[in-house]
Structure formats: C-alpha cells, structure tokens
Write an enzyme that holds these catalytic residues in place. Sequence first.
Site, short mmCIF file in Angstrom:
data_model
loop_
_atom_site.label_atom_id
_atom_site.label_comp_id
_atom_site.label_asym_id
_atom_site.label_seq_id
_atom_site.Cartn_x
_atom_site.Cartn_y
_atom_site.Cartn_z
N LYS A 1 -4.78 -59.31 110.25
CA LYS A 1 -5.05 -58.88 111.50
C LYS A 1 -6.26 -58.25 111.30
O LYS A 1 -7.17 -58.74 112.53
CB LYS A 1 -3.53 -58.13 111.49
N ASN A 2 -6.28 -57.53 110.96
CA ASN A 2 -7.94 -56.54 110.96
C ASN A 2 -9.06 -57.31 110.79
O ASN A 2 -10.95 -57.23 110.16
CB ASN A 2 -7.35 -55.91 109.34
N ARG B 1 -7.72 -50.45 119.38
CA ARG B 1 -9.61 -49.88 119.12
C ARG B 1 -10.32 -50.87 118.92
O ARG B 1 -11.86 -50.21 119.17
CB ARG B 1 -9.13 -49.10 117.57
N CYS C 1 -3.49 -47.82 116.88
CA CYS C 1 -2.38 -47.42 116.82
C CYS C 1 -2.44 -45.41 117.07
O CYS C 1 -4.20 -45.27 116.26
CB CYS C 1 -1.75 -47.43 115.38
N ARG D 1 -8.60 -40.45 115.96
CA ARG D 1 -9.61 -41.46 115.87
C ARG D 1 -11.03 -41.84 117.13
O ARG D 1 -10.79 -42.44 117.68
CB ARG D 1 -8.88 -42.81 116.51
N ASP E 1 -3.25 -47.38 104.81
CA ASP E 1 -2.06 -48.74 104.95
C ASP E 1 -1.30 -48.64 103.89
O ASP E 1 0.13 -49.17 104.91
CB ASP E 1 -2.66 -50.09 105.28
N ARG F 1 2.22 -56.15 116.26
CA ARG F 1 1.26 -55.94 116.70
C ARG F 1 0.51 -56.15 115.09
O ARG F 1 -0.86 -56.63 115.98
CB ARG F 1 0.58 -54.46 116.68
N1 EPU Z 1 -13.53 -41.47 112.24
C1 EPU Z 1 -14.16 -40.82 113.11
N2 EPU Z 1 -15.24 -40.89 114.01
C2 EPU Z 1 -15.45 -42.48 114.15
C3 EPU Z 1 -14.82 -43.92 112.76
C4 EPU Z 1 -13.75 -43.04 112.00
O1 EPU Z 1 -13.77 -39.42 112.44
O2 EPU Z 1 -16.76 -42.56 114.16
C5 EPU Z 1 -11.80 -41.56 111.08
C6 EPU Z 1 -11.13 -41.57 111.60
O3 EPU Z 1 -10.31 -41.00 112.94
C7 EPU Z 1 -10.57 -41.78 110.53
C8 EPU Z 1 -11.10 -42.15 109.61
O4 EPU Z 1 -12.63 -42.05 109.85
O5 EPU Z 1 -9.51 -40.82 110.08
C9 EPU Z 1 -11.73 -43.61 108.66
O6 EPU Z 1 -11.60 -44.64 109.82
P1 EPU Z 1 -11.83 -45.73 109.76
O7 EPU Z 1 -13.18 -46.30 111.41
O8 EPU Z 1 -12.12 -46.21 108.56
O9 EPU Z 1 -10.67 -46.40 110.11
P2 EPU Z 1 -10.88 -47.91 111.54
O10 EPU Z 1 -11.73 -48.72 111.74
O11 EPU Z 1 -10.33 -46.81 112.69
C10 EPU Z 1 -9.33 -49.56 110.54
C11 EPU Z 1 -7.94 -50.56 110.01
C12 EPU Z 1 -6.84 -49.82 109.79
C13 EPU Z 1 -7.54 -48.97 108.57
C14 EPU Z 1 -8.58 -48.09 108.57
C15 EPU Z 1 -8.73 -47.88 106.83
C16 EPU Z 1 -8.51 -52.52 111.77
C17 EPU Z 1 -8.67 -52.44 113.40
N3 EPU Z 1 -8.28 -50.76 111.20
O12 EPU Z 1 -9.49 -48.71 110.97
O13 EPU Z 1 -6.14 -50.08 110.16
O14 EPU Z 1 -6.48 -48.26 107.42
O15 EPU Z 1 -9.82 -48.80 108.98
O16 EPU Z 1 -8.82 -49.17 106.33
O17 EPU Z 1 -9.12 -52.73 111.13
C18 EPU Z 1 -3.15 -50.68 110.66
O18 EPU Z 1 -3.83 -52.11 110.32
O19 EPU Z 1 -1.88 -50.23 111.16
C19 EPU Z 1 -4.80 -50.24 110.86
C20 EPU Z 1 -4.56 -48.98 111.16
#
Ligand code: EPU
Length: 444
Positions: free
Chosen positions: A22-23, A92, A116, A121, A307, A421
């Site tokens: 998915k990601n 997101r 989620c 976030r 995850d 999802r």
């Molecule tokens: N964060 C900030 N500011 C930013 C970016 C991130 O505060 O500008 C914080 C986030 O709130 C979080 C942490 O930094 O606490 C890490 O965020 P990151 O950007 O690395 O994660 P993400 O991109 O929001 C993706 C995956 C997640 C997975 C994480 C970690 C997608 C769509 N989502 O989230 O997957 O847990 O990376 O690898 O790629 C899932 O599939 O259930 C899921 C949540």
Amino acid sequence: METFVITGGSSLKGEISIQGAKNVALKIIVCSLLTDDELIIHDIPLLSDVQCMLDVLAGLGVKYKHSGHTLSLRNTGITNVTVPLDVGARLRTSSMVVGPLLARYGKAVIPNPGGCRLGSRPIDRHIDALQQMGAAIEYDPQDGYFHLTAKKLTGTTIVFPKNTHTGTETLLLAAVLATGTTVLKNAAEEVEVDDLILLLNNMGAQIKRTASREITIHGVDSLHGATHTVMPDRNEEVTFAVAAAITRGSITVHKSQRNSLRYFTDAYRKTGAHIRAIDETTTEYSFSGTPIPVDIQTMPHPGFMTDWQAPWAVFMTQAAGVSHIHETVFESRFAYVEELRKMGADLTFFEPHVHHPETYYNFNWADRIPDSFQGLTIHGPTKLHNAILTMHDLRAGATLVLAALIAQGQSIIHGIEQIDRGYERIEDRLRSLGASIARKKEEV
Ligand code: EPU
C-alpha cells in the site's frame, strides 16, 4: 457498515502470497502527474486507500483503468490543482501531489493531511523543504488549505531535521523535474522509498542514493511512461508471521521480503519462533510452545518499524513473562490497548526514561499529547477471551483480528473499514489458512 465475526482457536496453516505494498502503491499513483505518457502498474493492491488516491488523481484530471491488479494511468491534461478537504483529512498521501503540480503547473492547493489519525501528523518537514526549493507557501486557517506557488522549483541541499518517510518521497516527486541538483540529507531509508525511486528512474529521472541516508536528484526536463511492479507489502508479511506464531501454526509466505525485516525476524527468533528460508522469496514462519518475552523499540527503517508494534503486542500477551514496547516514531499509536484489555490482556502504560526526548523521538515533541505514554508493559501469558471490539486505525485493526484468532469464543469487530484501507480481503486469505472469520453486514 460491516463487521468481522471471528471464532478463535484454529491453528493457521498453509501458503499465502503477499500483496503489493500500500505504502508504495499510493505514491506511485502520484507519479502519473509527472508525465503525459501512460504508466502501467502491476500488483496494485485493491484497497480503499488506493481507490481514494485514484479519486484524488481523477479529480485533478488523470484517467485510470483497472484490470484486476494491473492499473494504467494517464495524465490527459490537468483541469484542477486542488485536493478536496475531505479527502485530505482521510488520506495523508493526498498531499504528495504537491511536488508534481508545482513542478509542472506552478501551483497546488492541498489540505492539511490526515490518514490513520496517529497523533497530529503534521507536514512541517515537507513544507519547509519545498520552501527551500523556492515554493511560496501560505496556510489559510479559514479554509484549512496550504496554497503553494512556484515559478520554478530549484534544486538545493535539504537536511531533514528528523526522519520522514512520506516527506522524503514528497521531495523526490518535487525534485525530479526541478532545475539543478537536489540533495536530500537525513533522507528516509525505507525500502518502499527505493521502490518509488526505481519507478522514477525508469521514467527517466536521475536519482541515486549517494549514502545510506542521502539521496541526490539531478532534475530533468521531462519524464516518460513506464511499467512497474509494486514491491510486496512488508507489513502484511509481519502480520502473517505473527498469525503463524500465536496460533501455533505454520504459514509459508510467497513474495517474502524477509531480508528487509531484519529487526523483526531477529526479535521473532528470540521468542523461540522459527523462520525457514525456503528460497530467495519464500519463507516459512512457524511456532510451537510458549514464546519467550522480547522487548522492542520502534525506529525508522532499518529498525523495528512502528507498523509492527501493535501485532507484536498480541504476540507478547502469549509470552511467559514481562515484555515492553517503546514507541518512538508516533506520539499516539496505542489505540489498540483498550480493546486488548477487553479481551483480558494485562497491559500497563509507562513512560520510558529518555534523556533528550525532543531529539530522541521521531515525532515533534511539541505535538506530544498531554498525559499520554510512549511505553507499554505486557504481562503474559494470558488466555485471551472473546469481546466486542472496535478498530481505531489500520495496524490496530490487524492487531484485533490477530487477537480474536486466538481468543476463546466468538468476537465481533466493528470499524473494519480501517483494515480494508491496507489489507485486501484479509478475511478470505485468513480463511484459506484455516481461520474462522466472516464479514457480516452490521445489523441496525
Ligand atoms: N512528522 C512530523 N512532521 C513532518 C513529517 C513527519 O511531525 O513533516 C512526524 C509524524 O507525525 C510521525 C513521525 O514524524 O510522528 C514520522 O513520520 P513519517 O513522515 O516518517 O511517517 P509517515 O510518512 O506519516 C509513513 C507510512 C506509515 C508508517 C511510517 C513509518 C505511508 C502512507 N505511511 O508514514 O504507515 O508507519 O511512514 O515508516 O507511507 C500504515 O501503513 O499504517 C502507516 C501509518
């Protein structure tokens, strides 16, 4: 609305093939904005989040066609640069259209994104980096939108203050068509990022990982069409591996990514569970006996991914002794705890001792939810019993399904749109392994 009705107690045995990630799929769909040629994508998982992302792109002017798990996408002319507010709140990744829209059309209007709801976030790291590339950005609290414009995005060196998975990908999608060279330092190392890079390079981009946490992108004038197969979903493999262990079963996983799951497989083996490498991409996960408790701490890749901690918690309820989980990536990822307690799990929160939480945690310390915890203590082994449960997010959803598979009696799980999802028809696949699980229309 639908529910899962699950009767616990079956040992899961058999073979399963992992679906496309998915990601990765969500981001690959955005790549269609970068070219006027066709993209053909194989192994697209049929998920509600993927459909939602396709709706976003269709709203901008991209045409798409599904044929089973193959998707063809073509940008036939952008008619709109605004992502609707309601979609942004749901997904997101919808904000990731910003890079291609800015690079090719000079403007984009994106809502403050959701996904989620794991804490607040924010996307401050993405926004700051796009500003460094020359984008002018205004957030209008009245309409809830970021309004971005750029005459031309210009390559520069960007140092992410902390790891960001989608932030790294957002910048990749912005930098491929920018003028000059962009260097992303402290860039995310997730293998899903590399799958996106593979497609972009096949489209004519010039991207290279120049160090483990550094990516260099030489901007090009245009990109062309390509064909790509989405990498298998590592989170799904972990879910099946835990399912095999807690049901004292044996599951052979095809399209296995075990080499990208090192922290998980190390912890899994320490519990006494077995992993047998059958060939390069086939792995058997199995277990008999009582697991040894193993502590984990979540980290960005290559660490133990955030995850995986919720399924791990179910596993540890079956271990003989005390174990701990320390969540360092998100400030709120224990939504499953209340639900597992309903099933008899012995779980207590604690606050881990951390010297400099502002730098130690991956989330912004300022976003911390007052009175929340980053640590969970699990006392096992516990015989879980049936309950009426509600899924609050995707991975928590998979966790409740796992718990219900080993609980005594029949459990009913509400909110299963969360699991849809990220897992394609999970109930059919678990049933093929011997689980008693049915999807039922909720009675009103
Ligand atoms: N964060 C900030 N500011 C930013 C970016 C991130 O505060 O500008 C914080 C986030 O709130 C979080 C942490 O930094 O606490 C890490 O965020 P990151 O950007 O690395 O994660 P993400 O991109 O929001 C993706 C995956 C997640 C997975 C994480 C970690 C997608 C769509 N989502 O989230 O997957 O847990 O990376 O690898 O790629 C899932 O599939 O259930 C899921 C949540």
